[in-house]
Design an enzyme around this catalytic site. Sequence first.
Site: not given
Length: 633
Positions: A114, A541
Amino acid sequence: MAHTDSRIASDIEEYLAAHQEKSLLRFITCGSVDDGKSTLIGRFLYESKLVFEDHLADLENDSKKDGTQGDELDFALLVDGLAAEREQGITIDVAYRYFSTEKRKFVVADTPGHEQYTRNMVTGASTADLAVILVDARKGILTQTRRHSYLVTLLGIRHIVLAVNKLDLVDYSRGVFERIDQEYREFASELGISNVVSIPLSALRGDNITELSGNTGWYSGPTLIEHLETVEVDDDGARQPFRLIVQWVNRPNLDFRGFSGIVAGGVVRPGDRVRILPSGAETSIASIVTYDGDQLEAVAGESVTLTLNDEVDVSRGDVIAAAGDPPSVADQFEANIVWMSDDELLPGRRYLAKLGANFIGVTVDHPKYQTNVNTLEHVAAKTLALNDIGVCTVHFDQPIPFEAYRDNRDLGGFVIVDRMTNATVGAGLLNFALRRADNIHWQALEVDKAARADMKRQLPLVVWFTGISGAGKSTIADLVERRLHALGHHTYLLDGDNVRHRLNRDLGFTAADRVENVRRTAEVAALMADAGLITLVCLISPYREERRMARDLVASGEFVEVFVDTPLDQAEARDPKGLYAKARRGELPNFTGIDSPYETPENPEIHIRTDGTEPERSAGIVVDYVLGRLGRH
């Protein structure tokens, strides 16, 4: 056992001694999902008589309960041990199995097919000498087949077995096999792979695994086990210069000090001159110590403890190398990066790198290019997402001893770890050091930060205001600067909106661009602190890691984090720029607080709640704190 030998009954010691002398082959099985990798290994174990009677009974029961083959044995269940694997019929984790034949010992890693588990495939391939790449005869070559082939090439595997499996489901068609073989060889030649052996198989039925099958009379090549027994895998470790990465400083008492690790290349003997890296100190080997006693030499792959003839400084993670041919030392490199996280690479963010026995900081730049695994085309990219493979410049926090990954896996490979979650997010393979690292050096200057600050009669500071949009950061910061300026202090305010007009005008608001916005602003703030200024930075930020990065750019005690905290509903009610309204309408994607996260500071120096404090009072709190810092200077 995997074979019968009369010595097992007549002379077990002779048999065990002969068994010890057998060569070892490490190989992986890989390919796309449901190509039959686990079934193949299960069939290996079954045909090699490695399944005990009680295990066989359990397999029969499990096949009825969890199997996918009706009334027949489901050999994949011998390998797929996780409950989730049995429920879904897929491999999730890397499963290692050990077996032997009369000619060789084997360690096989069954790796997931996968895409979301590609990271586990990289783990299995990192120590392998050969890869068995399975292809479902009904489906042919798929994207994951190409991705795994590209990865095993990057990881230094040069021997490939193309196992065209489930041939029983296409009536053992020679045409199907030859078409898949030709298509794969064309792709392999583009990768520079020349050692490809193609074998038609049915792992479920046992065709061409241990014995040639009558169902494929048109095939005259080796069986899979025959090829694995006889393939010559060059072990050039002993021909390389000597290297040992120190895993442990062994000091059981005051009279013994040794350095333990696995020999990563070459041969070492007592008396050999060695160099300790990165320090560069030289000495010689006094003795080679093992559990069984001292020995006259150690070769690549052996775990030993070395003692030295001189008292030199050696720490965990250092490299002990041949003095006449040591590895280079650098801190900037071009590297292949395999990204393994659901969260994309954030260029400019500081991650941790696991190199040998050490964790050190690393920053990855924007990719030079990403590789399309289907066409091998170099594609422009700003970042790397899950399973992407690209070439990037990487910067380590300190110089490291290294060799290109193609020459030495141990000194050329590293793992990238997220500093906040400790999750493994990527793998890196060093190509070469950047020459600019040798050409750029810190220039010694007569006038330094202390002199500049002394002239201004103040302590350099970076006062970092963080909080969501509308919290009041800019208003408070402006008031703080006005008061400090009035008191005669030298200041500068870097406001988030202002720096985006010039310095950061090329950046948007994706996670990667936000990281770069903070990085650039933090670098400017650090330069201003070096100039002796009190620098006020006003940025959302949103990520803790980037705020930590900004703090680390200045000296201890020179960073003040101010968390301007207000509830989201109040910030949204203020909305002086109309940004929240746009975000709610879907016109402003990646907006902090709406569809992009804000990570609140954990231990800010100042925490201001603006829902109950007026801006003037908030500014006063910051000014008083700053003046207190200046007064203690």
